[in-house]
Design a protein around this motif. Structure first.
Motif, mmCIF file in Angstrom:
data_model
loop_
_atom_site.group_PDB
_atom_site.id
_atom_site.type_symbol
_atom_site.label_atom_id
_atom_site.label_comp_id
_atom_site.label_asym_id
_atom_site.label_seq_id
_atom_site.Cartn_x
_atom_site.Cartn_y
_atom_site.Cartn_z
ATOM 1 N N GLY A 224 0.791 -1.221 0.000
ATOM 2 C CA GLY A 224 0.000 0.000 0.000
ATOM 3 C C GLY A 224 0.825 1.273 0.000
ATOM 4 N N LYS A 225 2.056 1.189 0.511
ATOM 5 C CA LYS A 225 2.866 2.416 0.613
ATOM 6 C C LYS A 225 3.209 2.999 -0.762
ATOM 7 C CE LYS A 225 7.308 0.157 1.038
ATOM 8 N NZ LYS A 225 8.048 -0.741 1.878
ATOM 9 N N HIS A 226 3.258 2.145 -1.797
ATOM 10 C CA HIS A 226 3.527 2.656 -3.150
ATOM 11 C C HIS A 226 2.338 3.430 -3.723
ATOM 12 C CE1 HIS A 226 7.200 0.375 -3.236
ATOM 13 N NE2 HIS A 226 6.533 -0.738 -2.953
ATOM 14 N N PHE A 227 1.198 3.297 -3.076
ATOM 15 C CA PHE A 227 -0.026 3.943 -3.569
ATOM 16 C C PHE A 227 -0.420 5.119 -2.681
ATOM 17 C CE2 PHE A 227 0.101 -0.531 -4.643
ATOM 18 C CZ PHE A 227 -0.189 -0.543 -5.990
ATOM 19 N N GLY A 228 0.532 5.535 -1.824
ATOM 20 C CA GLY A 228 0.253 6.641 -0.908
ATOM 21 C C GLY A 228 -0.641 6.224 0.246
ATOM 22 N N GLU A 229 -0.621 4.929 0.600
ATOM 23 C CA GLU A 229 -1.477 4.401 1.670
ATOM 24 C C GLU A 229 -0.646 3.617 2.678
ATOM 25 O OE1 GLU A 229 -3.993 3.734 3.369
ATOM 26 O OE2 GLU A 229 -5.780 4.562 2.383
ATOM 27 N N SER A 230 -1.311 3.037 3.663
ATOM 28 C CA SER A 230 -0.629 2.300 4.710
ATOM 29 C C SER A 230 -0.135 0.940 4.191
ATOM 30 C CB SER A 230 -1.613 2.101 5.866
ATOM 31 O OG SER A 230 -1.505 0.818 6.423
ATOM 32 N N SER A 231 0.951 0.448 4.813
ATOM 33 C CA SER A 231 1.490 -0.853 4.407
ATOM 34 C C SER A 231 0.667 -2.017 4.973
ATOM 35 C CB SER A 231 2.956 -0.980 4.815
ATOM 36 O OG SER A 231 3.084 -0.772 6.202
ATOM 37 N N LYS A 232 -0.431 -1.702 5.666
ATOM 38 C CA LYS A 232 -1.367 -2.779 6.049
ATOM 39 C C LYS A 232 -2.127 -3.279 4.813
ATOM 40 C CE LYS A 232 -3.617 -2.994 10.059
ATOM 41 N NZ LYS A 232 -2.836 -3.780 11.025
ATOM 42 N N TYR A 233 -2.066 -2.496 3.739
ATOM 43 C CA TYR A 233 -2.743 -2.891 2.504
ATOM 44 C C TYR A 233 -1.748 -3.436 1.489
ATOM 45 C CZ TYR A 233 -6.869 -0.200 3.936
ATOM 46 O OH TYR A 233 -7.967 0.277 4.587
ATOM 47 N N VAL A 234 -2.228 -4.323 0.642
ATOM 48 C CA VAL A 234 -1.466 -4.700 -0.555
ATOM 49 C C VAL A 234 -2.406 -4.719 -1.754
ATOM 50 C CG1 VAL A 234 0.332 -6.114 0.513
ATOM 51 C CG2 VAL A 234 -1.856 -7.178 -0.140
ATOM 52 N N ARG A 235 -1.813 -4.528 -2.923
ATOM 53 C CA ARG A 235 -2.575 -4.682 -4.162
ATOM 54 C C ARG A 235 -2.209 -6.013 -4.797
ATOM 55 N NH1 ARG A 235 -1.260 -1.658 -9.710
ATOM 56 N NH2 ARG A 235 0.148 -3.452 -9.760
ATOM 57 N N ILE A 236 -3.243 -6.729 -5.223
ATOM 58 C CA ILE A 236 -3.042 -8.061 -5.792
ATOM 59 C C ILE A 236 -3.727 -8.119 -7.149
ATOM 60 C CG2 ILE A 236 -3.663 -10.497 -5.502
ATOM 61 C CD1 ILE A 236 -3.553 -10.034 -2.492
ATOM 62 N N SER A 237 -3.029 -8.600 -8.154
ATOM 63 C CA SER A 237 -3.646 -8.717 -9.484
ATOM 64 C C SER A 237 -4.684 -9.833 -9.494
ATOM 65 C CB SER A 237 -2.582 -9.016 -10.535
ATOM 66 O OG SER A 237 -3.227 -9.327 -11.757
ATOM 67 N N VAL A 238 -5.840 -9.539 -10.075
ATOM 68 C CA VAL A 238 -6.888 -10.560 -10.211
ATOM 69 C C VAL A 238 -6.893 -11.097 -11.650
ATOM 70 C CG1 VAL A 238 -9.392 -10.991 -9.858
ATOM 71 C CG2 VAL A 238 -8.211 -9.386 -8.382
ATOM 72 N N LEU A 239 -5.881 -10.710 -12.454
ATOM 73 C CA LEU A 239 -5.900 -11.075 -13.874
ATOM 74 C C LEU A 239 -4.819 -12.068 -14.326
ATOM 75 C CD1 LEU A 239 -6.586 -7.547 -15.512
ATOM 76 C CD2 LEU A 239 -8.256 -9.224 -14.717
#
Ligand code: PMP
Length: 388
Positions: free
Chosen positions: A353-368
């Motif tokens: 999440g930190k790469h998106f300007g958010e907290s590192s409690k989040y992650v982005r995961i590809s669904v594709l």
């Protein structure tokens, strides 16, 4: 250390059938999910290009964007009219090497050329992680990255990037800076009916960016297009592309044109396709299945949460459904602060999440990713039941 780590992981991971040695990489949004559909389409999208074709730099000297292949331009207009997601009348189409190049072309085109200070570029957090990187890359004197649009309070001109549906969290968005000195750039890469419901009035913004990467899945073709109302802006974007690459590959445009034509045919000439082969029907159902699988895994594990989406009626399909985005914005619940490294211990690679300007409690995961990878991923996620 390696043996100890392996033993540690194996105890964490008893219930799964998937070998832990296998790394599951869902960091990038590589849209290989679409490979199977296009394989099923067989030779319908095959393009053969003889050696004498496309020698020239030029495509259509009468067009403002003179390197735009008319066949590609026509295929884009036809697709938007079919889906109803964006207005194409009275717009200039500017083609780019991915919407990545178009994004840079827009920044160049809308920045004041002679300002004493670079203009601020903002986007509401969480924002697409490439925006700050691309904006800062060449340390331009024209524009500078100014972060989260929610926090922009200066009384001066700015550029706001509006990504809808948003990468990474999939939410539908509108501009957030409450000022009238802004230039808005709408990045509509994910505004397609497999991901979200299409509104009854087509998007009608001044500058809209699209890409084949997320619509048909052809990321490797590197082709995007901008729909631009203002002639001067379209001209300057064209100038940027001329100076950076003297145009855009004609082979790519021809291939993309063919793919978009077959996509439109699959909806408009149902007789020539089998049941369930209309592209957006097929991909919509794939996304339904994947989001169900993902939500089931999250429920089983109990350590994570996902955003919830409102239901909307889709003017394209007539269905009422909740968004099923190309990315999952996953949150580690409980004590875990660094969700990316937590998942990396289970050999699941994601983007913090930190790469998106958010907290590192989040992650982005590809669904594709491809089916096998997504199945492995959800199985592994469901098996993670003890916090770090
Ligand atoms: N905008 C957004 C919001 C994206 O997510 C992406 C791809 N990840 C792009 C633009 C760039 O796409 P392209 O492959 O066309 O350069």
């Amino acid at each position: 250390a390696h043996v100890a780590e392996k033993a540690f992981l194996e105890t964490k991971f008893q219930s799964s059938k998937t070998p832990l040695s296998e790394v599951i990489d869902l960091d990038h949004g590589d849209p290989t999910m679409y490979e199977r559909y296009w394989q099923q389409m067989g030779d319908r999208t095959t393009v053969v290009i003889p050696g004498w074709k496309f020698i020239s730099y030029f495509s259509d000297m009468r067009s403002l964007c003179w390197f735009l292949e008319p066949e590609f331009g026509n295929a884009v207009v036809r697709l938007h009219k079919l889906v109803g997601n964006a207005v194409t009348d009275d717009r200039y189409i500017v083609v780019g090497t991915g919407s990545t190049q178009l994004f840079q072309a827009v920044l160049y085109a809308v920045s004041p050329p002679n300002a004493s200070e670079p203009i601020s570029v903002v986007s509401a957090a969480p924002f697409y992680s490439s925006y700050p990187l691309i904006t800062e890359f060449l340390k331009s004197g024209l524009y500078k990255w100014a972060g989260d649009a929610h926090k922009f309070k200066k009384d001066e001109p700015y550029i706001e990037l509006v990504t809808s549906p948003n990468n990474p969290d999939g939410l539908s968005r509108e501009a957030v800076v409450n000022q009238n000195q802004g230039t808005l750039i709408h990045d509509l890469a994910y505004y397609w009916p497999q991901y979200t419901s299409i509104s009854s009035s087509p998007a009608d913004h001044d500058i809209m960016l699209f890409t084949v990467s997320k619509s048909t899945g052809h990321a490797g073709t590197r082709l995007g297009w901008a729909l631009v109302k203002n002639q001067e802006i379209a001209k300057k974007m064209t100038e940027f592309i001329v100076l950076s690459t003297i145009g855009v590959s004609k082979e790519s445009q021809l291939r993309a044109a063919k793919i978009l034509q077959v996509l439109s045919d699959s909806h408009e000439q149902r007789g020539s396709f089998k049941e369930g082969e209309a592209f957006f029907e097929h991909s919509y159902h794939l996304m339904v299945k994947r989001w169900k699988q993902l939500r089931d895994a999250v429920k089983k594990s109990k350590l994570f949460s996902l955003p919830e989406f409102h239901h909307g009626k889709c003017a394209f399909s007539g269905r009422t459904f909740a968004s099923q985005p190309a990315f999952a914005w996953l949150k580690c619940e409980g004590e875990t602060e660094d969700c990316e490294s937590f998942l990396r211990d289970y050999k699941i690679l994601t983007r913090s999440g930190k790469h998106f300007g958010e907290s590192s409690k989040y992650v982005r995961i590809s669904v594709l990713p491809r089916d096998e990878v997504f199945d492995q991923f959800t199985e592994r996620l469901a098996s993670i039941t003890s916090p770090s």
